[in-house]
Motif scaffolding. Structure first.
Motif, mmCIF file in Angstrom:
data_model
loop_
_atom_site.group_PDB
_atom_site.id
_atom_site.type_symbol
_atom_site.label_atom_id
_atom_site.label_comp_id
_atom_site.label_asym_id
_atom_site.label_seq_id
_atom_site.Cartn_x
_atom_site.Cartn_y
_atom_site.Cartn_z
ATOM 1 N N LYS A 134 0.834 -1.205 0.000
ATOM 2 C CA LYS A 134 0.000 0.000 0.000
ATOM 3 C C LYS A 134 0.869 1.256 0.000
ATOM 4 O O LYS A 134 0.500 2.276 -0.594
ATOM 5 C CB LYS A 134 -0.925 -0.013 1.219
ATOM 6 C CG LYS A 134 -2.072 -1.012 1.104
ATOM 7 C CD LYS A 134 -2.978 -0.951 2.319
ATOM 8 C CE LYS A 134 -4.129 -1.935 2.179
ATOM 9 N NZ LYS A 134 -5.019 -1.928 3.375
ATOM 10 N N GLN A 135 2.014 1.169 0.657
ATOM 11 C CA GLN A 135 2.939 2.298 0.624
ATOM 12 C C GLN A 135 3.478 2.518 -0.786
ATOM 13 O O GLN A 135 3.659 3.657 -1.222
ATOM 14 C CB GLN A 135 4.099 2.054 1.598
ATOM 15 C CG GLN A 135 3.702 2.131 3.068
ATOM 16 C CD GLN A 135 4.873 1.875 3.985
ATOM 17 O OE1 GLN A 135 5.672 0.973 3.768
ATOM 18 N NE2 GLN A 135 4.987 2.671 5.029
ATOM 19 N N SER B 12 1.849 1.918 -3.530
ATOM 20 C CA SER B 12 0.787 2.536 -4.325
ATOM 21 C C SER B 12 0.626 4.015 -4.005
ATOM 22 O O SER B 12 0.037 4.769 -4.781
ATOM 23 C CB SER B 12 -0.546 1.809 -4.083
ATOM 24 O OG SER B 12 -0.965 1.955 -2.737
ATOM 25 N N ASP B 13 1.163 4.436 -2.851
ATOM 26 C CA ASP B 13 1.106 5.856 -2.476
ATOM 27 C C ASP B 13 2.322 6.639 -2.974
ATOM 28 O O ASP B 13 2.464 7.827 -2.664
ATOM 29 C CB ASP B 13 1.014 6.005 -0.954
ATOM 30 C CG ASP B 13 -0.304 5.473 -0.407
ATOM 31 O OD1 ASP B 13 -1.291 5.460 -1.176
ATOM 32 O OD2 ASP B 13 -0.335 5.057 0.770
ATOM 33 N N ILE B 14 3.190 5.966 -3.727
ATOM 34 C CA ILE B 14 4.372 6.627 -4.286
ATOM 35 C C ILE B 14 4.260 6.581 -5.809
ATOM 36 O O ILE B 14 4.801 5.678 -6.459
ATOM 37 C CB ILE B 14 5.675 5.946 -3.829
ATOM 38 C CG1 ILE B 14 5.715 5.831 -2.308
ATOM 39 C CG2 ILE B 14 6.898 6.726 -4.322
ATOM 40 C CD1 ILE B 14 6.905 5.067 -1.790
ATOM 41 N N PRO B 15 3.536 7.515 -6.421
ATOM 42 C CA PRO B 15 3.341 7.474 -7.871
ATOM 43 C C PRO B 15 4.566 7.976 -8.633
ATOM 44 O O PRO B 15 5.522 8.490 -8.055
ATOM 45 C CB PRO B 15 2.145 8.407 -8.080
ATOM 46 C CG PRO B 15 2.254 9.391 -6.959
ATOM 47 C CD PRO B 15 2.821 8.633 -5.789
ATOM 48 N N VAL B 16 4.480 7.824 -9.927
ATOM 49 C CA VAL B 16 5.484 8.376 -10.838
ATOM 50 C C VAL B 16 4.858 9.590 -11.524
ATOM 51 O O VAL B 16 3.719 9.518 -12.006
ATOM 52 C CB VAL B 16 5.916 7.332 -11.890
ATOM 53 C CG1 VAL B 16 6.819 7.969 -12.947
ATOM 54 C CG2 VAL B 16 6.615 6.162 -11.220
ATOM 55 N N TYR B 17 5.605 10.682 -11.568
ATOM 56 C CA TYR B 17 5.114 11.915 -12.183
ATOM 57 C C TYR B 17 5.865 12.165 -13.494
ATOM 58 O O TYR B 17 7.090 12.041 -13.543
ATOM 59 C CB TYR B 17 5.301 13.111 -11.256
ATOM 60 C CG TYR B 17 4.567 12.991 -9.936
ATOM 61 C CD1 TYR B 17 3.206 13.265 -9.846
ATOM 62 C CD2 TYR B 17 5.245 12.612 -8.782
ATOM 63 C CE1 TYR B 17 2.538 13.162 -8.635
ATOM 64 C CE2 TYR B 17 4.583 12.506 -7.570
ATOM 65 C CZ TYR B 17 3.233 12.777 -7.501
ATOM 66 O OH TYR B 17 2.569 12.667 -6.305
ATOM 67 N N ALA C 59 14.408 6.508 -4.950
ATOM 68 C CA ALA C 59 14.909 6.170 -3.609
ATOM 69 C C ALA C 59 13.832 5.515 -2.749
ATOM 70 O O ALA C 59 14.093 4.518 -2.063
ATOM 71 C CB ALA C 59 15.429 7.433 -2.929
ATOM 72 N N ALA C 60 12.617 6.051 -2.802
ATOM 73 C CA ALA C 60 11.528 5.493 -1.989
ATOM 74 C C ALA C 60 11.156 4.091 -2.458
ATOM 75 O O ALA C 60 10.930 3.187 -1.636
ATOM 76 C CB ALA C 60 10.312 6.417 -2.051
ATOM 77 N N LEU D 141 13.901 1.582 -1.429
ATOM 78 C CA LEU D 141 13.860 1.287 -0.004
ATOM 79 C C LEU D 141 12.759 0.280 0.336
ATOM 80 O O LEU D 141 12.987 -0.698 1.061
ATOM 81 C CB LEU D 141 13.653 2.580 0.785
ATOM 82 C CG LEU D 141 13.614 2.440 2.310
ATOM 83 C CD1 LEU D 141 14.935 1.891 2.826
ATOM 84 C CD2 LEU D 141 13.296 3.781 2.965
ATOM 85 N N LEU D 142 11.581 0.498 -0.224
ATOM 86 C CA LEU D 142 10.471 -0.414 0.057
ATOM 87 C C LEU D 142 10.683 -1.778 -0.589
ATOM 88 O O LEU D 142 10.318 -2.810 -0.019
ATOM 89 C CB LEU D 142 9.160 0.208 -0.421
ATOM 90 C CG LEU D 142 8.614 1.342 0.454
ATOM 91 C CD1 LEU D 142 7.411 1.991 -0.193
ATOM 92 C CD2 LEU D 142 8.258 0.827 1.840
ATOM 93 N N LYS D 143 11.276 -1.801 -1.769
ATOM 94 C CA LYS D 143 11.565 -3.079 -2.429
ATOM 95 C C LYS D 143 12.576 -3.891 -1.613
ATOM 96 O O LYS D 143 12.436 -5.111 -1.466
ATOM 97 C CB LYS D 143 12.105 -2.841 -3.837
ATOM 98 C CG LYS D 143 12.366 -4.119 -4.626
ATOM 99 C CD LYS D 143 12.861 -3.808 -6.017
ATOM 100 C CE LYS D 143 13.065 -5.111 -6.808
ATOM 101 N NZ LYS D 143 14.044 -6.006 -6.165
ATOM 102 N N THR D 144 13.587 -3.219 -1.087
ATOM 103 C CA THR D 144 14.559 -3.902 -0.237
ATOM 104 C C THR D 144 13.886 -4.466 1.004
ATOM 105 O O THR D 144 14.190 -5.590 1.442
ATOM 106 C CB THR D 144 15.679 -2.930 0.163
ATOM 107 O OG1 THR D 144 16.301 -2.413 -1.019
ATOM 108 C CG2 THR D 144 16.730 -3.636 1.006
#
Length: 278
Positions: A35-36, A38-43, A139-140, A143-146
């Motif tokens: 869910k985190q 999905s809260d980090i979109p690509v612009y 970076a975000a 980090l979440l993938k790791t």
């Protein structure tokens, strides 16, 4: 069904329920991190609205893991900033400037979105949009993938360990029931009828230890979902793994028990004296 067997049946059932609960907690942790993501979109920013429209079509047709594609003109974004923050700028002055339009690419909270994001960036690059016009929040995501990779590694190790514990628990519990038989402990040789009854008794115990804990485990989980006490995060593959562990232990016990019966049969010999004709 004696008290000893009932206690072992309850113990194995509780063990399977605990294993399912641990796996459910792992799935909850994974879902929280997804869910985190999905809260980090690509612009993506571009001065050409037609480019963004074409890009949206390619992304929508080629990547089903995308949750939403939202476009916003530069003027609208600038006015929204002025409404949110008192910068002391008159909104009418924005008409003298040209702001790039933006495309917000959001992904579904699933593991496949990790690969989908890479595909989406490849499609964006085909439109020759400059790198400074793409805000991918690398970076975000990294980090979440790791963090997800770390969770999956720990889950693999814990699953193997738990499966081994359940296997050994079932194995030794079943062997204990077999060896705890009063006649077996005293070395009393049973009649043919007693031997057949004992074999049927063993089959019944094995079937109950195989079916009851597993069925209670699955039914309890389904009841928790129906009562909205849990989310449907545990798939059937996990329950098949559990069932496979119990079936393997059952087969091993049956083989060991069969070897024991064969050894006992070989240690007992009976002679029949037939009178000879004189």
């Amino acid at each position: 069904m004696n008290l000893r067997f009932t206690m072992i049946l309850v113990l194995i059932t509780i063990t399977l329920l605990a294993w399912t609960f641990i796996h459910y907690q792992y799935q909850e942790s994974v879902q929280h991190r997804l869910k985190q993501l999905s809260d980090i979109p690509v612009y993506v920013y571009s001065d050409n609205p037609e480019t963004l429209e074409s890009l949206i079509k390619d992304l929508r047709n080629g990547i089903p893991e995308i949750d939403s594609l939202i476009t916003e003109s530069g003027q609208e974004a600038a006015r929204q900033v002025l409404r949110d923050y008192p910068l002391g700028i008159v909104p009418s002055t924005l008409e003298d400037y040209v702001f790039p339009s933006s495309l917000t690419i959001s992904f579904k909270p699933i593991l496949a979105s990790l690969v989908a994001r890479t595909k989406a960036l490849e499609i964006v690059k085909r439109y020759q949009i400059p790198a400074q016009e793409i805000e991918n929040q690398e970076a975000a995501w990294t980090l979440l993938k790791t963090d997800l990779d770390y969770l999956r590694d720990r889950w693999s190790n814990s699953t193997i360990f738990t499966a081994l514990i359940v296997f050994l628990l079932f194995l030794f519990a079943r062997l204990y029931l077999i060896l705890a038989d009063p006649k077996a402990k005293k070395g009393i040789t049973a009649t043919i009828l007693d031997a057949l009854q004992q074999k049927e008794h063993k089959k019944t115990h094995s079937l109950m230890l195989l079916a009851v804990p597993f069925l209670v485990n699955v039914v309890a989980y389904q009841i928790a979902i129906a009562a909205k006490l849990a989310q449907p995060l545990v798939d059937w593959v996990f329950f098949l793994v559990q069932f496979g562990v119990v079936v393997t232990a059952t087969i091993v016990v049956a083989m060991l028990d069969s070897m024991t019966d064969t050894a006992e049969d070989n240690t007992h010999s009976f002679t029949l004296d037939i009178p000879q004709k004189s």
